[in-house]
Design a protein around this motif. Structure first.
Motif, PDB file in Angstrom:
ATOM      1  N   SER A   1      23.300  13.855  45.326  1.00 38.98           N
ATOM      2  CA  SER A   1      24.106  15.029  45.663  1.00 38.98           C
ATOM      3  C   SER A   1      23.306  16.326  45.664  1.00 38.98           C
ATOM      4  CB  SER A   1      25.292  15.157  44.700  1.00 38.98           C
ATOM      5  OG  SER A   1      24.835  15.273  43.362  1.00 38.98           O
ATOM      6  N   ASP A   2      22.187  16.369  44.929  1.00 36.60           N
ATOM      7  CA  ASP A   2      21.400  17.603  44.880  1.00 36.60           C
ATOM      8  C   ASP A   2      20.331  17.670  45.975  1.00 36.60           C
ATOM      9  OD1 ASP A   2      19.787  15.611  43.911  1.00 36.60           O
ATOM     10  OD2 ASP A   2      19.148  16.694  42.108  1.00 36.60           O
ATOM     11  N   THR A   3      20.349  16.713  46.912  1.00 36.44           N
ATOM     12  CA  THR A   3      19.376  16.715  48.005  1.00 36.44           C
ATOM     13  C   THR A   3      19.690  17.816  49.005  1.00 36.44           C
ATOM     14  OG1 THR A   3      19.109  14.315  47.795  1.00 36.44           O
ATOM     15  CG2 THR A   3      18.339  15.332  49.836  1.00 36.44           C
ATOM     16  N   ALA A   4      18.662  18.554  49.422  1.00 34.83           N
ATOM     17  CA  ALA A   4      18.812  19.527  50.508  1.00 34.83           C
ATOM     18  C   ALA A   4      18.598  18.768  51.820  1.00 34.83           C
ATOM     19  CB  ALA A   4      17.807  20.655  50.367  1.00 34.83           C
ATOM     20  N   LEU A   5      19.675  18.535  52.545  1.00 36.42           N
ATOM     21  CA  LEU A   5      19.601  17.757  53.775  1.00 36.42           C
ATOM     22  C   LEU A   5      19.214  18.629  54.961  1.00 36.42           C
ATOM     23  CD1 LEU A   5      22.710  15.373  53.801  1.00 36.42           C
ATOM     24  CD2 LEU A   5      20.318  14.783  53.411  1.00 36.42           C
ATOM     25  N   GLN A   6      18.285  18.122  55.763  1.00 35.60           N
ATOM     26  CA  GLN A   6      17.993  18.714  57.054  1.00 35.60           C
ATOM     27  C   GLN A   6      18.816  17.962  58.093  1.00 35.60           C
ATOM     28  OE1 GLN A   6      15.830  21.399  57.551  1.00 35.60           O
ATOM     29  NE2 GLN A   6      15.856  21.447  55.321  1.00 35.60           N
ATOM     30  N   VAL A   7      19.565  18.699  58.899  1.00 37.43           N
ATOM     31  CA  VAL A   7      20.423  18.088  59.916  1.00 37.43           C
ATOM     32  C   VAL A   7      19.994  18.621  61.276  1.00 37.43           C
ATOM     33  CG1 VAL A   7      22.783  17.623  60.641  1.00 37.43           C
ATOM     34  CG2 VAL A   7      22.299  18.104  58.228  1.00 37.43           C
ATOM     35  N   ALA A   8      19.762  17.717  62.198  1.00 36.12           N
ATOM     36  CA  ALA A   8      19.323  18.115  63.535  1.00 36.12           C
ATOM     37  C   ALA A   8      20.039  17.251  64.565  1.00 36.12           C
ATOM     38  CB  ALA A   8      17.807  17.967  63.674  1.00 36.12           C
ATOM     39  N   ARG A   9      20.122  17.759  65.782  1.00 41.78           N
ATOM     40  CA  ARG A   9      20.790  16.996  66.821  1.00 41.78           C
ATOM     41  C   ARG A   9      20.022  17.066  68.125  1.00 41.78           C
ATOM     42  NH1 ARG A   9      26.107  19.142  69.672  1.00 41.78           N
ATOM     43  NH2 ARG A   9      25.474  17.322  70.882  1.00 41.78           N
TER      44      ARG A   9
END
Length: 375
Positions: free
Chosen positions: A216-224
């Motif tokens: 839950s503490d992960t900083a997610l990178q989201v790309a499309r």
């Protein structure tokens, strides 16, 4: 290829990547897991061509290499191994026509697996992480948890088989519905700016992997890209195809003029519904709720089976009203309510009812369409 890996790391990588492997693969190579050994890590990847999952795990790599091996047998082998280092190496000889061979050793146990040529394994979609935005995995997982239960599982309206993720400047909204119930949650984006006015329709299976794979503490990178969405956090990647088409205008079905309001303890309501629903044996799981000043009565009648009644006290404003609900839908909504008390609103027995935290926090709303009451 030659490397050594702990059983724990192997099971961790297989548990993630095998989740994307289809039970019945349209292409033989899709029943395999791609294993890439390089530097001080091994990357395990699986796909059904709609969802791609990849996880890197630490290993001692003596000779880099890549191989595609049967997922089911790999998972089963990992479960029966001793708690000792697991050694993988290219097979010294291969049976004619058997494909790429790999020897697996752990303690006194030895296995040889034949897979397929790794160049037959599908390539991951091309997604530019240079244009990614950031969101906390915990924030995204909360959105998924609060909404995904309402998604449709029927094939009649494929667009409803996806979860709508709306990204606005500073805000994010997630919505799921099957046409009979709806769940919607809104929250502020704390990880920076996302693309403005972006609507994404995502398969629930992909978001389920996001829930499972990332702390839950992960900083997610989201790309499309045009047709795909990708999540990256640490050594874990999830890629998914997007569902194409316009999502229904859900705001139109959320009532704005419900004038009957009930504040009820979530746990007490859930217990009462679950109790009387024992007698709701027809396909609709119909439960009759009768709201009146200071109280709520429950009743279930099932022909040729029997009936059940219960009652509880609550705060209620408005004229008396009898309204029928699918007990399963009610219980799912209540199970996902984040507050101790629930605010319910109604207009008429045939109009949609809403459910929300009585405190107003978080910004969360569920809608359930009523059932016709049988007298």
């Amino acid at each position: 290829m030659r490397f050594s890996i702990t059983r724990e790391a192997l099971q961790k990588g297989l548990g993630a990547s095998a989740a994307a492997v289809p039970t019945r693969a349209a292409l033989p190579v899709l029943s395999n897991i791609l294993i890439q050994a390089e530097d001080d890590a091994v990357r395990l990847s699986g796909t059904d061509m709609s969802i791609f999952v990849s996880l890197g795990v630490p290993a001692e790599v003596q000779e880099p290499g890549v191989v595609a091996l049967p997922a089911r047998q790999l998972v089963e082998i990992s479960r029966v191994l001793d708690d000792a280092p697991v050694k993988f190496s290219s097979a010294a000889s291969e049976a004619a026509g058997s494909g790429t061979g790999v020897d697996i050793e752990c303690g006194q146990a030895k296995f040889r697996l034949y897979g397929q040529a790794p160049d037959e394994f599908p390539e991951f979609p091309e997604v530019d992480f240079g244009a990614a935005w950031e969101i906390s995995a915990g924030e995204l997982q909360t959105l998924i948890e609060r909404t995904s239960f309402a998604v449709s599982t029927e094939d009649s309206r494929p667009i409803l088989n996806g979860i709508l993720w709306q990204l606005r400047e500073g805000d994010t909204v997630m919505v799921a519905t099957n046409g009979h119930r709806l769940a919607k949650m809104t929250q502020k984006l704390s990880g920076g700016d996302a693309p403005v006015e972006t609507d994404l329709i995502i398969p629930p299976k992909a978001l389920n992997q996001v829930q499972k794979l990332y702390p839950s503490d992960t900083a997610l990178q989201v790309a499309r890209s045009e047709n795909h969405l990708a999540f990256r956090g640490g050594d874990r990647d999830v890629f998914t195809s997007l569902i194409e088409g316009p999502y229904p205008n859900f705001e139109q079905v959320i009532p704005k003029d419900n004038d009957k309001i009930a504040i009820v303890n979530r746990a007490a309501l859930e217990t009462a519904v679950r109790r009387v629903a024992v007698m709701a044996d027809d396909p609709t799981r119909r439960v009759r709720l009768s709201f009146m000043s200071g109280g709520l009565n429950f009743r279930v009648q099932t022909p040729d089976l029997g009936e059940a009644e219960d009652a509880m006290s609550l705060d209620y404003e408005g004229e008396d009203i009898d309204i029928g609900f699918n007990a399963t839908y009610l219980l799912e909504v209540l199970r996902h309510m984040p507050d101790e008390d629930v605010r319910m609103t109604f207009k008429a027995p045939e109009r949609a009812a809403t459910f929300a935290p009585a405190s107003g926090e978080p910004d969360y709303l569920c809608l359930v369409m009523p059932l016709r009451i049988l007298d």
